[in-house]
Design an enzyme around this catalytic site. Structure first.
Site, mmCIF file in Angstrom:
data_model
loop_
_atom_site.group_PDB
_atom_site.id
_atom_site.type_symbol
_atom_site.label_atom_id
_atom_site.label_comp_id
_atom_site.label_asym_id
_atom_site.label_seq_id
_atom_site.Cartn_x
_atom_site.Cartn_y
_atom_site.Cartn_z
ATOM 1 N N ALA B 39 0.854 -1.176 0.000
ATOM 2 C CA ALA B 39 0.000 0.000 0.000
ATOM 3 C C ALA B 39 0.899 1.238 0.000
ATOM 4 O O ALA B 39 2.012 1.174 0.498
ATOM 5 C CB ALA B 39 -0.866 0.005 1.241
ATOM 6 N N THR B 40 0.401 2.330 -0.546
ATOM 7 C CA THR B 40 1.321 3.457 -0.736
ATOM 8 C C THR B 40 0.962 4.769 -0.049
ATOM 9 O O THR B 40 0.891 4.796 1.153
ATOM 10 C CB THR B 40 1.617 3.652 -2.227
ATOM 11 N N THR B 41 0.735 5.844 -0.809
ATOM 12 C CA THR B 41 0.851 7.185 -0.225
ATOM 13 C C THR B 41 -0.261 7.610 0.742
ATOM 14 O O THR B 41 -1.439 7.532 0.399
ATOM 15 C CB THR B 41 0.928 8.218 -1.364
#
Lengths: 225, 258
Positions: B39-41
């Site tokens: 999962a990212t930002t």
């Protein structure tokens, strides 16, 4: 080595029951009843910190009368059991009936095998999605489970409270009416109701996750005006 | 039903209870080549009446987009939320556990943990994940909440060892954090209102998604928008997709007219 005296089981049970009943009758009573949008629990409790009514899970409340340390231990065990079930399976898999059965086992075990039985009476109230699926499981000091309808009375002078309440109880009453009925039934005709000594909590029928909430003294006295 | 003797009692800590009952999965060593969704930002910033927390919706496995609708920002109780970056599986497990710890404590004790206590508890969960982090399953959360005691929004970020850092203004985590963080850094003011903060957060995620392939932008085609929520004295408010869609439209129009 000395031999313990033989006590016939009938006598032992009778004496234990009498002991537990006396312990419970010393405290004040608690009632739970359905109203038009949920279940309301009302207890006479002089303490504002040591609770008789509390939240177990999203749709389940716990109420206990008798010896505080004993029913609080049961309350904590219930919160743990419910949270663990919810963690391992799903939140929907936590139900009041399962909890009531586990409580009945523990209290029953203690009544039969311990030299001092638990001096408690507890209630597991579960709010359903409809009025028909509300549950009130009343568990007595010997582990008997009673599946009550509409209303339930625990501890204290429960017979007198029952007589006063059963004439007025109405599952379609408003919250205000339900609390008034409960307070009047708890106090009786000779004693005024003191809002400072009422502990009130509700399970509200809704699609919100956590249905349990407490009413503070201000809210209760506004409703009783 | 778990009943303990006074000396064995794990108290109000759900994590201790779970450990005591042996329900914690044993730490296996992961192969670094194991490809799991990441999962990212995510970003969080303070505004005049509270704190905002936001995150995009994309999860990636290497160069694949594995999920377009992942919810990386989760409300953990009435006044706090967590956003995560890193390995999605352990991260979601960690948030679930964290939310349960908060709720369990609240029910057992009859009152909530302080915001600082919650932040501390999360730090312990991150530290417990260190063995997995050493073999690539890093989980880095961001914690934001409204401190009822101080009447202000507060936020924290973490490192893989459980190090806990309170930030005064804003924080961005994950692969697009450099771009998102820069946008917020430039636009952040002490006097931001909730509305300003929502617009700034949307802008930051937009820029991150423009520059970083692992960050998802607003997806009008599927109706998937980043999660943006504010927490103030009245609690958690998630911004409606319809409102986000308008904000992203106006950002797009502005970009077009450059």
């Amino acid at each position: 080595m000395s031999m313990p005296f033989y006590v016939p089981p009938e006598q032992m049970m009778r004496e234990k029951a009498e002991f537990a009943r006396k312990g419970i009758a010393r405290g004040r009573a608690l009632v739970a009843l359905q109203y038009n949008n949920g279940i309301v629990l009302v207890a006479e409790n002089p303490s504002n910190n040591l609770r008789k009514i509390s939240e177990i899970y999203d749709r389940i409340a716990f109420a206990g009368v008798g010896k505080y340390n004993e029913f609080d231990l049961l309350r904590q065990a219930g919160v743990r059991a419910a949270d663990l079930t919810g963690l391992q399976y799903s939140r929907r898999d936590v139900d009041g009936r399962g909890l009531a059965n586990q409580y009945a086992q523990i209290i029953g075990q203690s009544f039969t095998h311990e030299s001092k039985p638990l001096e408690v009476e507890i209630l597991i109230a579960e709010i359903g999605h409809e009025k028909e699926t509300d549950r009130l499981f009343h568990i007595t000091f010997d582990g008997t489970v009673i599946d009550e309808n509409v209303f339930c009375i625990l501890g204290g002078d429960s017979d007198a409270v029952q007589q006063r309440l059963q004439t007025s109880v109405d599952p379609n009453a408003s919250l205000q009416q339900a609390i008034r009925d409960a307070a009047a039934a708890l106090a009786g005709p000779d004693r005024p109701t003191s809002t400072d000594e009422l502990e009130v909590a509700i399970l509200v029928r809704s699609d919100q996750r956590r249905c349990f909430s407490r009413l503070n003294h201000q809210q209760v006295s506004d409703l009783l005006k | 039903m778990p009943i303990f003797s006074p000396s064995e009692d794990p108290g109000s800590n759900f994590n201790e209870l779970v450990k005591k009952l042996g329900l914690v999965p044993s730490h296996t060593s992961w192969s670094e080549s194991l490809s799991v969704p990441h999962a990212t930002t995510c970003v969080a910033l303070r505004f005049n009446e509270g704190v905002l927390i936001a995150g995009d919706r994309r999860a990636t496995s290497g160069n694949w987009i594995s999920h377009r609708g992942m919810e990386k920002v989760l409300q953990t109780d009435d006044f706090s939320a967590v956003a995560i970056s890193g390995a999605a599986g352990p991260a979601m497990e960690m948030i679930k556990m964290f939310a349960l710890i908060l709720e369990h404590y609240e029910k057992m004790e009859g009152r909530s943990l302080s915001l600082e206590g919650k932040a501390n508890q999360l730090s312990m969960l991150v530290r417990n994940n260190l063995p997995a982090a050493m073999s690539g399953m890093v989980v880095l959360p961001l914690f934001a909440g409204f401190d009822e005691h101080d009447s202000q929004g507060r936020l924290w970020d973490y490192d893989a060892t459980g190090g806990r850092y309170e930030e005064r203004e804003y924080v961005a985590i994950g692969s697009g954090s450099m771009h998102a963080g820069t946008v917020i850094k430039v636009g952040w003011r002490n006097s931001l209102t909730a509305q300003d903060a929502v617009e700034l957060a949307c802008r930051s995620l937009w820029e991150a998604s423009e520059a970083d392939s692992a960050t998802g932008g607003p997806d009008g085609l599927r109706g998937v928008y980043p999660i943006v929520a504010t927490i103030d004295k009245s609690g958690w408010h998630r911004i409606e997709d319809s409102e986000l869609s308008e904000i992203f439209d106006s950002i797009a129009n502005e970009v077009k007219s450059r």
